[in-house]
Enzyme design. Sequence first.
Site, PDB file in Angstrom:
ATOM      1  N   SER A 140     -13.700  -4.290 -24.052  1.00 23.43           N
ATOM      2  CA  SER A 140     -13.474  -4.571 -25.476  1.00 23.43           C
ATOM      3  C   SER A 140     -12.449  -5.688 -25.604  1.00 23.43           C
ATOM      4  O   SER A 140     -11.655  -5.923 -24.687  1.00 23.43           O
ATOM      5  CB  SER A 140     -12.936  -3.316 -26.156  1.00 23.43           C
ATOM      6  OG  SER A 140     -12.428  -3.625 -27.439  1.00 23.43           O
ATOM      7  N   TYR A 153      -6.684   3.525 -26.626  1.00 23.67           N
ATOM      8  CA  TYR A 153      -7.941   2.787 -26.474  1.00 23.67           C
ATOM      9  C   TYR A 153      -7.689   1.451 -25.766  1.00 23.67           C
ATOM     10  O   TYR A 153      -8.373   1.105 -24.793  1.00 23.67           O
ATOM     11  CB  TYR A 153      -8.577   2.560 -27.852  1.00 23.67           C
ATOM     12  CG  TYR A 153      -9.917   1.859 -27.811  1.00 23.67           C
ATOM     13  CD1 TYR A 153     -11.049   2.517 -27.347  1.00 23.67           C
ATOM     14  CD2 TYR A 153     -10.058   0.545 -28.249  1.00 23.67           C
ATOM     15  CE1 TYR A 153     -12.282   1.881 -27.317  1.00 23.67           C
ATOM     16  CE2 TYR A 153     -11.281  -0.093 -28.225  1.00 23.67           C
ATOM     17  CZ  TYR A 153     -12.400   0.573 -27.758  1.00 23.67           C
ATOM     18  OH  TYR A 153     -13.616  -0.058 -27.724  1.00 23.67           O
TER      19      TYR A 153
END
Length: 255
Positions: A140, A153
């Site tokens: 990501s 995350y």
Amino acid sequence: MSLANKVVIVTGASSGIGAAAALAFAQQGSKVVLTGRNEANLKATEASCKAANSKAELLSIVADVTVDAERIINSTIEKFGQLDVLVNNAGVDANGSILEIDVEQFDRIFDTNVRAVFLLTKYAAPHLVKTQGNIVNISSVAGLRSLASKSVYCTSKAALDQFTRCIALDLAPMNVRVNAINPGVVVTDIHKRLGMSEEQYAKFLEHCKTTHPIGRVGDAREVADAIIFLASDSSSFITGANLSVDGGRRLLCPR
Ligand SMILES: *[C@@H]1O[C@H](CO)[C@@H](O)[C@H](O)[C@H]1NC(C)=O
Ligand SMILES: *[C@@H]1O[C@H](CO)[C@@H](O)[C@H](O)[C@H]1NC(C)=O
Ligand SMILES: *[C@@H]1O[C@H](CO)[C@@H](O)[C@H](O)[C@H]1NC(C)=O
Ligand SMILES: CC(=O)N[C@H]1CO[C@H](CO)[C@@H](O)[C@@H]1O
């Protein structure tokens, strides 16, 4: 390599980027192993693969990557006899500042985003060595940039990027390539699963027009196209890379 007849595992194929990737591989004539937790959604992906290529050979495995990694690899080998490409796509998102979040969040996110990828990679590696195959890890923009209320995350994706580079070095002598893709915001269910309402999500996507220089969010198909590139011989000299597919998102800094 041409991707026709290659055996490809896509984890998290039941929705979003995973579903788009499974479809793209089916269109290439690959034998696709689809894994996901939601059986109904997995069936839907399978149906769209069949619709795109009626000859596509598919194997759907309802599975949770945090517990079923070895079973996923074993079932693939039992059915197709080999493995050429592993797409580590299954991932979960989470938010909350360090003042709010609990330990459970850390364990849950690392279990899926890091530990499960480690397990799948470990069990897949000997088979990939045999076929001189490759791995594509879906990371990501959050692995490269730092975001408030996203510590767990972001950290899990940074770990994924570093693992990608280390494993790339481990497997390079065997001619197995390992790469990561770092998408920006892509329209999938991942944000709504965090509890955003339709209205909040629409607002978020509108806001993203300003955080992505290209002026819009991405489509899962655009990430799938990059996965196909990294999985194929078109990228035969690329390993240990993090390829951003983010409309320029990672480049911005406030001014
Ligand atoms: C997978 O296959 C290996 C090798 O045959 C075997 O040792 C292992 O028990 C199997 N694991 C699962 C979960 O099926
Ligand atoms: C995470 O985001 C959702 C949706 O924006 C919000 O409802 C929720 O309260 C947030 N959770 C935490 C722990 O901040
Ligand atoms: C993909 O990233 C994971 C880290 O989450 C790592 O365990 C795995 O080895 C990576 N795969 C490869 C082949 O780099
Ligand atoms: C963290 C990291 O290694 N990021 C790399 C991602 O790819 C860009 C472009 O190749 C590199 O400049 C970064 O160093």
